[in-house]
Write a protein that holds these residues in place. Sequence first.
Motif, mmCIF file in Angstrom:
data_model
loop_
_atom_site.group_PDB
_atom_site.id
_atom_site.type_symbol
_atom_site.label_atom_id
_atom_site.label_comp_id
_atom_site.label_asym_id
_atom_site.label_seq_id
_atom_site.Cartn_x
_atom_site.Cartn_y
_atom_site.Cartn_z
ATOM 1 N N LEU A 121 0.832 -1.207 0.000
ATOM 2 C CA LEU A 121 0.000 0.000 0.000
ATOM 3 C C LEU A 121 0.863 1.252 0.000
ATOM 4 O O LEU A 121 0.570 2.224 -0.708
ATOM 5 C CB LEU A 121 -0.934 0.011 1.212
ATOM 6 C CG LEU A 121 -1.949 -1.127 1.313
ATOM 7 C CD1 LEU A 121 -2.815 -0.958 2.556
ATOM 8 C CD2 LEU A 121 -2.809 -1.206 0.060
ATOM 9 N N GLY A 122 1.948 1.242 0.790
ATOM 10 C CA GLY A 122 2.815 2.403 0.842
ATOM 11 C C GLY A 122 3.568 2.644 -0.451
ATOM 12 O O GLY A 122 3.829 3.795 -0.827
ATOM 13 N N LEU A 123 3.913 1.573 -1.153
ATOM 14 C CA LEU A 123 4.647 1.719 -2.414
ATOM 15 C C LEU A 123 3.743 2.187 -3.546
ATOM 16 O O LEU A 123 4.138 3.056 -4.344
ATOM 17 C CB LEU A 123 5.300 0.381 -2.802
ATOM 18 C CG LEU A 123 6.585 -0.017 -2.106
ATOM 19 C CD1 LEU A 123 7.004 -1.424 -2.530
ATOM 20 C CD2 LEU A 123 7.712 0.974 -2.432
ATOM 21 N N ASP A 163 -8.772 2.838 3.390
ATOM 22 C CA ASP A 163 -9.811 1.948 2.879
ATOM 23 C C ASP A 163 -9.735 1.833 1.361
ATOM 24 O O ASP A 163 -9.835 0.729 0.801
ATOM 25 C CB ASP A 163 -11.196 2.460 3.293
ATOM 26 C CG ASP A 163 -11.448 2.284 4.779
ATOM 27 O OD1 ASP A 163 -10.739 1.473 5.409
ATOM 28 O OD2 ASP A 163 -12.352 2.971 5.310
ATOM 29 N N ARG A 164 -9.563 2.942 0.684
ATOM 30 C CA ARG A 164 -9.474 2.917 -0.780
ATOM 31 C C ARG A 164 -8.224 2.171 -1.228
ATOM 32 O O ARG A 164 -8.252 1.444 -2.230
ATOM 33 C CB ARG A 164 -9.454 4.339 -1.335
ATOM 34 C CG ARG A 164 -10.793 5.078 -1.271
ATOM 35 C CD ARG A 164 -10.680 6.447 -1.913
ATOM 36 N NE ARG A 164 -10.238 6.349 -3.295
ATOM 37 C CZ ARG A 164 -9.710 7.378 -3.987
ATOM 38 N NH1 ARG A 164 -9.567 8.564 -3.391
ATOM 39 N NH2 ARG A 164 -9.347 7.222 -5.236
ATOM 40 N N ALA A 165 -7.108 2.340 -0.510
ATOM 41 C CA ALA A 165 -5.871 1.662 -0.877
ATOM 42 C C ALA A 165 -6.016 0.147 -0.740
ATOM 43 O O ALA A 165 -5.570 -0.610 -1.605
ATOM 44 C CB ALA A 165 -4.722 2.169 -0.020
ATOM 45 N N ARG A 166 -6.637 -0.288 0.362
ATOM 46 C CA ARG A 166 -6.838 -1.727 0.549
ATOM 47 C C ARG A 166 -7.750 -2.303 -0.529
ATOM 48 O O ARG A 166 -7.512 -3.414 -1.037
ATOM 49 C CB ARG A 166 -7.417 -1.996 1.937
ATOM 50 C CG ARG A 166 -6.382 -1.893 3.057
ATOM 51 C CD ARG A 166 -6.932 -2.454 4.362
ATOM 52 N NE ARG A 166 -7.970 -1.603 4.905
ATOM 53 C CZ ARG A 166 -7.746 -0.601 5.756
ATOM 54 N NH1 ARG A 166 -6.515 -0.340 6.161
ATOM 55 N NH2 ARG A 166 -8.742 0.132 6.225
ATOM 56 N N HIS A 167 -8.784 -1.528 -0.899
ATOM 57 C CA HIS A 167 -9.662 -1.984 -1.984
ATOM 58 C C HIS A 167 -8.886 -2.051 -3.306
ATOM 59 O O HIS A 167 -9.072 -3.003 -4.090
ATOM 60 C CB HIS A 167 -10.850 -1.034 -2.122
ATOM 61 C CG HIS A 167 -11.733 -1.366 -3.291
ATOM 62 N ND1 HIS A 167 -12.602 -2.441 -3.295
ATOM 63 C CD2 HIS A 167 -11.867 -0.765 -4.514
ATOM 64 C CE1 HIS A 167 -13.229 -2.497 -4.454
ATOM 65 N NE2 HIS A 167 -12.809 -1.493 -5.212
ATOM 66 N N GLU A 220 7.402 6.785 -3.977
ATOM 67 C CA GLU A 220 7.954 5.687 -3.186
ATOM 68 C C GLU A 220 8.299 4.505 -4.079
ATOM 69 O O GLU A 220 9.341 3.857 -3.910
ATOM 70 C CB GLU A 220 6.952 5.255 -2.114
ATOM 71 C CG GLU A 220 6.825 6.211 -0.955
ATOM 72 C CD GLU A 220 8.062 6.192 -0.063
ATOM 73 O OE1 GLU A 220 8.687 5.130 0.067
ATOM 74 O OE2 GLU A 220 8.404 7.255 0.480
ATOM 75 N N PHE A 221 7.431 4.229 -5.023
ATOM 76 C CA PHE A 221 7.682 3.121 -5.952
ATOM 77 C C PHE A 221 8.891 3.412 -6.825
ATOM 78 O O PHE A 221 9.731 2.528 -7.053
ATOM 79 C CB PHE A 221 6.443 2.885 -6.824
ATOM 80 C CG PHE A 221 6.628 1.805 -7.853
ATOM 81 C CD1 PHE A 221 6.663 0.471 -7.487
ATOM 82 C CD2 PHE A 221 6.776 2.131 -9.195
ATOM 83 C CE1 PHE A 221 6.842 -0.523 -8.441
ATOM 84 C CE2 PHE A 221 6.949 1.149 -10.158
ATOM 85 C CZ PHE A 221 6.979 -0.178 -9.772
ATOM 86 N N GLU A 222 9.011 4.628 -7.320
ATOM 87 C CA GLU A 222 10.147 4.983 -8.160
ATOM 88 C C GLU A 222 11.462 4.849 -7.386
ATOM 89 O O GLU A 222 12.469 4.379 -7.926
ATOM 90 C CB GLU A 222 9.990 6.415 -8.684
ATOM 91 C CG GLU A 222 8.903 6.589 -9.723
ATOM 92 C CD GLU A 222 9.157 5.753 -10.964
ATOM 93 O OE1 GLU A 222 10.304 5.729 -11.450
ATOM 94 O OE2 GLU A 222 8.201 5.104 -11.436
#
Length: 223
Positions: free
Chosen positions: A18-20, A28-32, A102-104
């Motif tokens: 989720l953090g990446l 909630d939206r991230a988990r979905h 964060e992903f980059e």
Amino acid sequence: LAVLATSREGGVSRDRLLGLLWPEVGADRARHALTQALYNARRALGCDDLFDAGSDIRINSERLTSDVGEFSDAVARGDYASAAASYTGPFLDGLFVAGAGEFEQWVSTQRMRFAAEAATALDELATRAEACGDLASTLDNRRRRVALDPLDSPAMVRLMSSLADCGDVAGALQQARVHEALLRQTLDVPLPTSVTDLVARLKASQTADAPLTLGYTNPRRDA
């Protein structure tokens, strides 16, 4: 899939994913979004058991393999030939995800790690080939090694010495000129003494009757 592939059997926690991938989205939206992404991957690949999904998520290695996995396995068992063969370029080269800093950053870290491991594999292969007197394989591995990091002066010195050992002194001197231009254009620094000293020896060998024997079997970066 790329993040999970690099984790191998260890898996990645849901919070880490989720953090990446959704750092600016509410919990909630991230988990979905993660649940939907896993579903979409299963559907796209036609594989219901693609993931082992608990608190940590991992790819089912019996259902999906990756070049990253093959490379990492080869490195772990010291199979440098297989590692070098499976490394075909920078990790996720050209991929950009907008709004995912964060992903980059994670991609950049993984890219440097894999490149460093590939460099170590090529250095080891070159050293072994040189010890066996296989000049052609030594030269090939050192060319590939320099291609990974053209600004690495110790690697360039080893390539130049291999070219000279193969009788191509002119080619070795040309490599020095190319290296000098890259260092000045990219880092604004001159050639290090390790290169200039070798250049002087090579030029001297061109006017001497005796052959010049060069050996750089220690692939340390600080050589």
